[in-house]
Design a protein around this motif. Structure first.
Motif, PDB file in Angstrom:
ATOM      1  N   PHE A 115       0.823  -1.222  -0.075  1.00 60.88           N
ATOM      2  CA  PHE A 115       0.039  -0.153  -0.029  1.00 60.88           C
ATOM      3  C   PHE A 115       0.727   1.349  -0.135  1.00 60.88           C
ATOM      4  O   PHE A 115       0.293   2.299  -0.141  1.00 60.88           O
ATOM      5  CB  PHE A 115      -1.095   0.028   1.067  1.00 60.88           C
ATOM      6  N   LYS A 116       2.132   1.219  -0.278  1.00 61.77           N
ATOM      7  CA  LYS A 116       2.846   2.221  -0.461  1.00 61.77           C
ATOM      8  C   LYS A 116       3.077   2.495  -1.766  1.00 61.77           C
ATOM      9  O   LYS A 116       3.781   3.355  -2.460  1.00 61.77           O
ATOM     10  CB  LYS A 116       4.494   2.049  -0.067  1.00 61.77           C
ATOM     11  N   SER A 152       1.583  -6.084   3.992  1.00 65.57           N
ATOM     12  CA  SER A 152       1.786  -4.821   4.461  1.00 65.57           C
ATOM     13  C   SER A 152       1.557  -4.925   6.131  1.00 65.57           C
ATOM     14  O   SER A 152       1.010  -5.667   6.645  1.00 65.57           O
ATOM     15  CB  SER A 152       0.570  -4.103   3.895  1.00 65.57           C
ATOM     16  N   PRO A 156      -4.437   0.366   4.265  1.00 62.83           N
ATOM     17  CA  PRO A 156      -4.179   1.702   3.177  1.00 62.83           C
ATOM     18  C   PRO A 156      -4.582   2.668   3.933  1.00 62.83           C
ATOM     19  O   PRO A 156      -6.045   2.818   4.452  1.00 62.83           O
ATOM     20  CB  PRO A 156      -4.835   1.338   2.075  1.00 62.83           C
ATOM     21  N   GLU A 157      -3.904   3.810   4.150  1.00 63.48           N
ATOM     22  CA  GLU A 157      -4.284   5.149   4.670  1.00 63.48           C
ATOM     23  C   GLU A 157      -5.365   5.834   4.060  1.00 63.48           C
ATOM     24  O   GLU A 157      -6.502   6.200   4.352  1.00 63.48           O
ATOM     25  CB  GLU A 157      -3.190   5.887   4.965  1.00 63.48           C
ATOM     26  N   ASP A 158      -5.007   5.978   2.452  1.00 65.01           N
ATOM     27  CA  ASP A 158      -5.904   6.624   1.737  1.00 65.01           C
ATOM     28  C   ASP A 158      -6.878   5.571   1.107  1.00 65.01           C
ATOM     29  O   ASP A 158      -6.529   5.122   0.080  1.00 65.01           O
ATOM     30  CB  ASP A 158      -5.017   7.385   0.753  1.00 65.01           C
ATOM     31  N   ARG A 159      -8.013   5.258   1.519  1.00 63.57           N
ATOM     32  CA  ARG A 159      -8.936   4.403   0.940  1.00 63.57           C
ATOM     33  C   ARG A 159      -9.261   4.946  -0.439  1.00 63.57           C
ATOM     34  O   ARG A 159      -9.923   4.106  -1.098  1.00 63.57           O
ATOM     35  CB  ARG A 159     -10.116   4.019   1.993  1.00 63.57           C
ATOM     36  N   LEU A 162      -6.432   3.968  -2.671  1.00 65.66           N
ATOM     37  CA  LEU A 162      -6.145   2.675  -2.774  1.00 65.66           C
ATOM     38  C   LEU A 162      -7.049   1.517  -2.391  1.00 65.66           C
ATOM     39  O   LEU A 162      -6.853   0.377  -2.293  1.00 65.66           O
ATOM     40  CB  LEU A 162      -4.897   2.762  -1.605  1.00 65.66           C
ATOM     41  N   TRP A 166      -6.982  -2.377  -2.806  1.00 61.10           N
ATOM     42  CA  TRP A 166      -7.104  -3.407  -1.524  1.00 61.10           C
ATOM     43  C   TRP A 166      -8.476  -4.457  -1.826  1.00 61.10           C
ATOM     44  O   TRP A 166      -8.538  -5.866  -1.647  1.00 61.10           O
ATOM     45  CB  TRP A 166      -7.915  -2.456  -0.432  1.00 61.10           C
TER      46      TRP A 166
END
Length: 388
Positions: A115-116, A152, A156-159, A162, A166
């Motif tokens: 997720f980076k 990971s 993921p921070e930014d759904r 990302l 996911w």
């Protein structure tokens, strides 16, 4: 095509060997093999040092094919994953990547810290996972990708950006550190290099995938409808695409179980498919097991309680100032495990009388027996066996 016993045996051998080398990971091992057979993707979430990368590499070494591995960072560029731009192509006004040895040529891929992925990588990665195509110089190039495994340490921070990535991972697992003291002791003594390994060729894999597609799932499709209704009551909503792809997962799990016609037990793997947030995992697992096999669910609850009792008893530090109190605590744990074994025996009897499989219950009984024996022999100094 039916069930090829020789081919099926190869996959079971790989599963057995992986479970011997990677302790307390049977569900993850099964999911990786099922995903490979169903041509789906797996995400492994968990803290560093839980053996996620080692397990994936171990599996990939058993598949005679091309394997691509990369660790993503915030600074990763498309060149690292898909190959550098051809300078010769630029001189000819063509924007072509040289994909040799990169993801577009791999049969199996592993991306750590998935997720980076930057937005520059994301769109190409989504097309690779979903359509198995790679756009190079305006041409859609078919990819041989059978499975991509992501790992990971966090969601993921930014759904918004990302979330699509996911969603492409059909099977999801949270991997934790080894908990059982016996497993931890075995981990410390494990050889650096496992013994001889079973391998399969790509033609073997293709043959197995074709056999998986012939597994009859018509009899369990109503269960999926009931499961969808039950999960909706819990506020867990999976997309239509995820439900459709779940059929292939059930077929692959049935094939691994030696079935040409899927039964209810083959559906239990969907507990690793239908959750979206980690805090939904237990509720989804319980809903799946309760609907598919209420006896197994009851047995699983007993096993979970027994495991807590065992770990608390044998994991407590020695108390030299109060040996009698510690002895009483361990003795009580032994009695609780003995009771758990008897309860599992009663559930197995009810399951048999109802015409249900007792395979999972018997596995739970064997585990409780092993824990009880360890306490009796190694902590209480007795040589008495439990009867369950």
């Amino acid at each position: 095509m039916g069930l090829s016993l020789a081919l099926h045996g190869q996959f079971l051998s790989i599963e057995r060997e992986l479970n011997q080398s990677h302790l307390e990971r049977p569900d993850v091992v099964r999911s990786l093999l099922v995903a490979l057979l169903a041509r789906q993707h797996v995400i492994l979430l968990g803290p560093p040092g839980t053996g996620k990368s080692r397990l994936v590499r171990d599996l990939c070494q058993r598949i005679v094919g091309r394997f691509f591995e990369w660790q993503l960072t915030r600074m990763s560029t498309p060149e690292e994953i898909f190959g550098p731009i051809s300078l010769q192509g630029l001189q000819q006004d063509r924007y072509r990547r040289i994909a040799t040895g990169k993801l577009p040529e791999a049969e199996i891929a592993y991306l750590d810290e998935t997720f980076k992925a930057s937005s520059a990588i994301l769109n190409t990665l989504l097309a690779a996972m979903n359509e198995r195509i790679f756009f190079n110089d305006g041409q859609a190039i078919p990819m041989p990708l059978e499975m991509l495994v992501g790992a990971s340490n966090e969601l993921p921070e930014d759904r918004e950006e990302l979330g699509a990535l996911w969603d492409r991972f059909l099977i999801r697992h949270v991997v934790d550190y080894v908990k059982d003291p016996a497993s931890f002791a075995a981990l410390l003594q494990a050889p650096a290099h496992p013994a001889a390994q079973t391998t399969i060729t790509l033609s073997d894999l293709k043959a197995a995938q074709q056999a998986v597609e012939t597994v009859d799932v018509l009899g369990v499709l109503p269960l999926l409808g009931q499961l969808r209704t039950e999960l909706a009551k819990l506020g867990v909503i999976a997309s239509d695409r995820r439900w459709r792809q779940s059929v292939g997962i059930v077929q692959a799990n049935a094939w691994m179980n030696g079935h040409t016609v899927a039964d209810a037990g083959d559906v239990t793997i969907l507990q690793h498919v239908l959750w979206d947030e980690p805090d939904q995992r237990l509720a989804v697992a319980k809903a799946v097991l309760t609907l598919i096999s209420p006896f197994d669910q009851e047995a699983q609850d007993i096993l979970d309680d027994a495991k807590d009792v065992y770990i608390k008893a044998v994991g407590a530090p020695p108390d030299a100032e109060n040996d009698a109190h510690q002895y009483e605590a361990i003795l009580q744990a032994s009695q609780l495990l003995n009771t758990a074994g008897k309860r599992l025996g009663a559930i197995a009897k009810k399951a048999r009388e109802a015409g249900k499989s007792t395979a999972q219950i018997r596995e739970n009984m064997a585990q409780v027996q092993a824990w009880h024996h360890d306490i009796m022999v190694n902590h209480l100094g007795m040589k008495e066996e439990i009867e369950v």
